[in-house]
Design an enzyme around this catalytic site. Structure first.
Site, mmCIF file in Angstrom:
data_model
loop_
_atom_site.group_PDB
_atom_site.id
_atom_site.type_symbol
_atom_site.label_atom_id
_atom_site.label_comp_id
_atom_site.label_asym_id
_atom_site.label_seq_id
_atom_site.Cartn_x
_atom_site.Cartn_y
_atom_site.Cartn_z
ATOM 1 N N TYR A 77 0.835 -1.202 0.000
ATOM 2 C CA TYR A 77 0.000 0.000 0.000
ATOM 3 C C TYR A 77 0.871 1.254 0.000
ATOM 4 O O TYR A 77 0.573 2.238 0.660
ATOM 5 C CB TYR A 77 -0.906 0.008 1.237
ATOM 6 C CG TYR A 77 -1.874 -1.145 1.331
ATOM 7 C CD1 TYR A 77 -2.292 -1.846 0.206
ATOM 8 C CD2 TYR A 77 -2.391 -1.553 2.564
ATOM 9 C CE1 TYR A 77 -3.184 -2.900 0.293
ATOM 10 C CE2 TYR A 77 -3.297 -2.598 2.659
ATOM 11 C CZ TYR A 77 -3.683 -3.273 1.523
ATOM 12 O OH TYR A 77 -4.577 -4.317 1.608
ATOM 13 N N TRP A 122 -12.569 -12.265 -6.290
ATOM 14 C CA TRP A 122 -13.827 -12.663 -5.653
ATOM 15 C C TRP A 122 -15.017 -12.540 -6.585
ATOM 16 O O TRP A 122 -16.022 -13.237 -6.414
ATOM 17 C CB TRP A 122 -14.053 -11.865 -4.381
ATOM 18 C CG TRP A 122 -13.038 -12.128 -3.323
ATOM 19 C CD1 TRP A 122 -12.311 -11.220 -2.616
ATOM 20 C CD2 TRP A 122 -12.607 -13.417 -2.841
ATOM 21 N NE1 TRP A 122 -11.463 -11.837 -1.744
ATOM 22 C CE2 TRP A 122 -11.622 -13.193 -1.852
ATOM 23 C CE3 TRP A 122 -12.952 -14.733 -3.152
ATOM 24 C CZ2 TRP A 122 -10.988 -14.238 -1.167
ATOM 25 C CZ3 TRP A 122 -12.313 -15.768 -2.480
ATOM 26 C CH2 TRP A 122 -11.349 -15.512 -1.504
ATOM 27 N N ASP A 181 -10.888 -3.765 8.525
ATOM 28 C CA ASP A 181 -9.607 -3.609 7.833
ATOM 29 C C ASP A 181 -8.932 -2.333 8.301
ATOM 30 O O ASP A 181 -9.499 -1.557 9.088
ATOM 31 C CB ASP A 181 -9.811 -3.581 6.305
ATOM 32 C CG ASP A 181 -8.666 -4.293 5.570
ATOM 33 O OD1 ASP A 181 -7.498 -4.071 5.941
ATOM 34 O OD2 ASP A 181 -8.949 -5.066 4.630
ATOM 35 N N GLY A 228 -9.449 -0.876 11.929
ATOM 36 C CA GLY A 228 -8.565 -1.396 12.955
ATOM 37 C C GLY A 228 -7.536 -2.350 12.409
ATOM 38 O O GLY A 228 -7.536 -2.707 11.230
ATOM 39 N N ASP A 229 -6.650 -2.760 13.297
ATOM 40 C CA ASP A 229 -5.614 -3.754 13.018
ATOM 41 C C ASP A 229 -6.010 -5.002 13.800
ATOM 42 O O ASP A 229 -6.099 -4.969 15.026
ATOM 43 C CB ASP A 229 -4.252 -3.225 13.484
ATOM 44 C CG ASP A 229 -3.105 -4.184 13.205
ATOM 45 O OD1 ASP A 229 -3.300 -5.419 13.329
ATOM 46 O OD2 ASP A 229 -2.000 -3.705 12.889
ATOM 47 N N PHE A 230 -6.267 -6.109 13.093
ATOM 48 C CA PHE A 230 -6.812 -7.270 13.816
ATOM 49 C C PHE A 230 -5.834 -7.922 14.777
ATOM 50 O O PHE A 230 -6.209 -8.790 15.555
ATOM 51 C CB PHE A 230 -7.454 -8.297 12.884
ATOM 52 C CG PHE A 230 -6.651 -8.730 11.683
ATOM 53 C CD1 PHE A 230 -5.367 -9.225 11.796
ATOM 54 C CD2 PHE A 230 -7.221 -8.677 10.418
ATOM 55 C CE1 PHE A 230 -4.655 -9.650 10.698
ATOM 56 C CE2 PHE A 230 -6.517 -9.113 9.303
ATOM 57 C CZ PHE A 230 -5.226 -9.593 9.441
ATOM 58 N N HIS A 254 -2.267 -17.051 5.114
ATOM 59 C CA HIS A 254 -1.009 -17.362 4.401
ATOM 60 C C HIS A 254 -0.005 -16.206 4.469
ATOM 61 O O HIS A 254 1.173 -16.397 4.172
ATOM 62 C CB HIS A 254 -1.304 -17.710 2.934
ATOM 63 C CG HIS A 254 -1.744 -16.544 2.106
ATOM 64 N ND1 HIS A 254 -3.064 -16.195 1.966
ATOM 65 C CD2 HIS A 254 -1.038 -15.630 1.377
ATOM 66 C CE1 HIS A 254 -3.165 -15.134 1.180
ATOM 67 N NE2 HIS A 254 -1.951 -14.770 0.815
ATOM 68 N N ASP A 255 -0.472 -15.008 4.849
ATOM 69 C CA ASP A 255 0.434 -13.861 4.954
ATOM 70 C C ASP A 255 1.245 -13.860 6.248
ATOM 71 O O ASP A 255 2.165 -13.045 6.386
ATOM 72 C CB ASP A 255 -0.364 -12.549 4.894
ATOM 73 C CG ASP A 255 -0.922 -12.268 3.511
ATOM 74 O OD1 ASP A 255 -0.234 -12.581 2.535
ATOM 75 O OD2 ASP A 255 -2.041 -11.731 3.420
#
Length: 311
Positions: A145, A162, A208, A233-235, A253-254
């Site tokens: 980003y 998607w 997100d 937010g940041d999960f 997977h990240d």
């Protein structure tokens, strides 16, 4: 036959596979499929229209014919004319609802460049955004980003993915019992749209990063759909919204196993009694060979934190 020298067919296919990718990328970037939609053009006319050399265009068109992306025929005047195949009209036009053009552009201009440094990535154990684009690569998503423009491009990539398979993912299980759904890392909201379309009694909260949420609201999700809302937010750092179902689609997977367990634990603690998590990931076979299929599964908990679970 016995005694014949082996022929390295597969190795040659693998060695030259990038040629196929770049032919597809270039045809999309030059606007070949857009210009051919609903009509037939000769190589010379198409080259003139798109500002390309006639020889180069003819070679590219013939390559696309061999890849079954275009068809060619000889017209009554003896000229070879080209047209789109049904597959190209469906997936390679920007105006198509199932378009892969944005995904192809991202693959060509971002992913392809990063993979140029695959050997370095293996040696160093980290992504190669710094070599490819000159940006700090310590934080993967900060690199991805790195500008508003690049973030929109990535979100278009996820949107096109998607739009192709999201319906299949969402309807792999009956999710109608889950009325309150949280899509963690929901990005452009494409999967959320598929979810409320398939299960109209449900609502979806897209969780997100703040800048992703703002971009999604600006470019991808219509404010008129009251069944989709956002939470910034940041999960890993922030409290998760309570929900009946959490979606983790192409998220785990990240991260390392440790971080993935950390995230799943947070979900378990936030999940309402009887809730579940929907996991969508590409997996390895038990022998560590690559599985090209996407695994979709629902893990359902029988009660809130501290209780048992069922799958």
């Amino acid at each position: 036959m016995a005694g014949e020298e082996p022929y390295p067919r597969k190795i040659l296919q693998y060695m030259e596979g990038f040629l196929v990718s770049k032919a597809l990328f270039s045809a999309c970037e030059l606007g070949v499929f857009e210009r051919l939609q609903g009509s037939q053009w000769s190589a010379s006319d198409l080259a003139l229209s798109l500002g390309c050399s006639e020889d180069g265009m003819e070679r590219l068109l013939n390559t696309c014919v061999s890849l079954e992306l275009l068809t060619a025929r000889t017209d009554p005047h003896g000229a070879v004319v080209y047209s789109n195949t049904e597959m190209s009209s469906m997936f390679l036009l920007k105006s198509s609802p199932r378009s892969l053009c944005q995904s192809i552009e991202y693959s060509s201009r971002t992913i392809y460049l990063c993979w140029h440094y695959l050997s370095d990535a293996v040696r160093e154990g980290r992504n190669q955004y710094e070599k490819a684009f000159g940006v700090d690569s310590r934080d993967l998503f900060e690199a991805m980003y790195r500008s508003d423009e690049e973030m929109v491009k990535f979100m278009h990539l996820m949107n096109s993915v998607w739009n192709i398979c999201g319906r299949d993912v969402i309807t792999a299980f009956d999710l109608s019992p889950f009325r309150c759904i949280c899509d963690l890392g929901g990005c452009s909201g494409a999967l959320a749209k598929q979810c409320v379309s398939a299960f109209p009694q449900s609502t979806v909260t897209i969780f997100d990063l703040p800048k992703v949420v703002r971009t999604s609201q600006q470019h991808f999700v219509c404010n008129q759909d009251e069944r989709i809302c956002f939470c910034e937010g940041d999960f890993f750092k922030d409290e998760l919204p309570q929900a009946d179902l959490y979606i983790l689609a192409r998220i785990l997977h990240d991260w390392t196993d440790q971080r993935s367990v950390e995230l799943l634990t947070k979900i378990y603690q936030s999940c309402r009694p009887g809730g579940a998590v929907l996991l969508v990931e590409a997996l390895l076979y038990e022998d560590n060979s690559v599985c090209v299929c996407v695994c979709v599964c629902v893990c359902r908990w029988s009660c809130a934190a501290g209780g048992g679970s069922s799958v």
